[in-house]
Design an enzyme around this catalytic site. Structure first.
Site, PDB file in Angstrom:
ATOM      1  N   GLY A  67       0.949  -1.150   0.171  1.00 17.45           N
ATOM      2  CA  GLY A  67       0.081  -0.034  -0.169  1.00 17.45           C
ATOM      3  C   GLY A  67       0.934   1.305   0.042  1.00 17.45           C
ATOM      4  N   THR A  68       1.245   1.885  -1.284  1.00 20.66           N
ATOM      5  CA  THR A  68       1.566   3.019  -0.896  1.00 20.66           C
ATOM      6  C   THR A  68       1.175   4.769  -2.066  1.00 20.66           C
ATOM      7  OG1 THR A  68       4.086   2.938  -2.190  1.00 20.66           O
ATOM      8  CG2 THR A  68       2.625   2.306  -3.541  1.00 20.66           C
TER       9      THR A  68
END
Lengths: 225, 171
Positions: free
Chosen positions: A16-17
């Protein structure tokens, strides 16, 4: 809980970035956060580096499933090195982006990873390419990606101006990453930046050789909201 | 569709989520506030309006899917903004909601200042709406802005072509 972590139990660690890349006259800035999470509730790494150097002047940043992203960048790095030896000159950024796109598109059923490829080459100068999860390749002056990017679409649209200087681009990139990390629970840690420019100011190298410098902005010194 | 619904003279609410649910909540609270203001014989507080909205949202949280932002002006505490998402009640300096709000969290975090003038605040709101509308497929059309202060209420409608535009890298 089960619903959310099913994918990551299958795929393992996910990124998740927040990733982004901005082009300025003479170079590009590519940046990312440093958090890797499992299922949105456990941070498996606080300081992972999502910026991968696939060639001297070409960087890639990863999003999606960490395993898939690392496999793709490793394969791309190899293919790019081979291609560069065959052509007997540094590869084009477009070549790197195309290799990533081929891999993403041909195996789109099994993989789930998206990338931003940015760098400098002699033919077209600084370039930013976005390779999305399904294998779409598009070139833009700046691009944002990853789960945290939804929160900064408005900020990026408002604050980006074409023709910014390197310092302005750096501020823009750090601020955007900081804001996204502040809102997205699966982005966080420190902001990694790589500045790929035509020539470096403080390195004793040839003037026409492109240089890259890496900067790491600690979490507690990011832009105040 | 005008998503700003008056709950009382100087209290408005912004609707999001299911239109039917949101409008119904607004009508019920409008009625309850009228009764309440007659009982206490003065203008209701924004806090009271927000509490009424919160009570309905919380009691029926399984059946309803609407998020109302309640804002207004009263004599006791001046201008106030309350968010009532999913039955929680919280007073905030500003609030955003709806599907388009995700895209502007970064922008509002960066741009909001507590000492803005009325004019600056209106610009901030219109800029935020414009950015969200250009990115969110479910938002668009015109922007409705209602400004409430001690003197009164000003309603404005800004047409799509008069909204501020920003740089678009895809063009």
């Amino acid at each position: 809980m089960n619903r959310h972590s099913f994918d990551s139990r299958v795929k393992g660690v996910s990124l998740g970035t927040t990733i982004l890349a901005v082009k300025f006259a003479g170079g590009v800035i590519i940046g990312s956060d440093s958090r890797a999470s499992m299922g949105g509730s456990y941070v498996s790494s606080k300081v992972i580096n999502k910026l991968v150097q696939v060639h001297d002047r070409i960087f890639c940043c990863m999003s999606g499933s960490l395993a898939d992203a690392q496999a793709i960048t490793r394969a791309a790095k190899f293919q790019l090195a081979f291609h560069s030896i065959q052509m007997d000159e540094p590869p084009l950024v477009m070549a790197a982006a195309s290799i990533m796109q081929e891999l993403c598109y041909q195996h789109k059923e099994e993989l789930s990873a998206g990338f931003i490829t940015a760098g400098w080459d002699r033919k077209k100068g600084p370039q930013v390419y976005s390779v999305s999860m399904g294998g779409m390749l598009v070139s833009q002056p700046f691009t944002i990606g990853g789960s945290g990017s939804t929160y900064i679409y408005g900020y990026a649209d408002a604050k980006y101006k074409p023709g910014m200087t390197r310092e302005e681009c750096q501020t823009f990139a750090v601020n955007a990453l900081a804001l996204a990390m502040g809102r997205d629970n699966v982005s966080g840690g420190v902001a990694h930046l790589a500045i790929i420019s035509e020539k470096g100011e403080d390195m004793k190298e040839d003037a026409d050789r492109a240089l890259s410098q890496s900067r790491c902005v600690m979490g507690n010194s990011k832009a105040k909201e | 569709m005008n998503k700003l619904s008056p709950l009382h003279d100087k209290i408005y609410c912004a609707l999001s989520g299911s239109a039917a649910d949101a409008q119904t909540i607004a009508e019920i609270v409008n009625y309850q506030l009228d009764v309440h203001s007659i009982e206490v014989d003065e203008d209701p507080l924004v806090c009271s309006a927000a509490t009424l909205v919160k009570n309905i949202s919380y009691k029926y949280k399984e059946e309803l899917s609407a998020h109302l932002i309640v804002a207004g002006w009263d004599r006791r505490a001046g201008g106030q903004v309350y968010a009532t998402l999913n039955g929680l009640l919280t007073r905030q300096p500003f609030a955003v909601g709806g599907s388009g709000s995700f895209y502007i969290y970064g922008f509002v975090d960066a741009e909001y200042r507590s000492d803005m003038t009325r004019q600056e605040c209106q610009e901030f709101v219109v800029n935020s709406l414009s950015l969200a509308m250009s990115r969110d497929g479910s938002s668009g059309g015109v922007a409705y802005v209602v400004t409430i202060d001690s003197e009164g209420v000003e309603e404005k409608c800004i047409l799509g072509n008069q909204l501020p535009t920003f740089y678009d890298p895809d063009i």
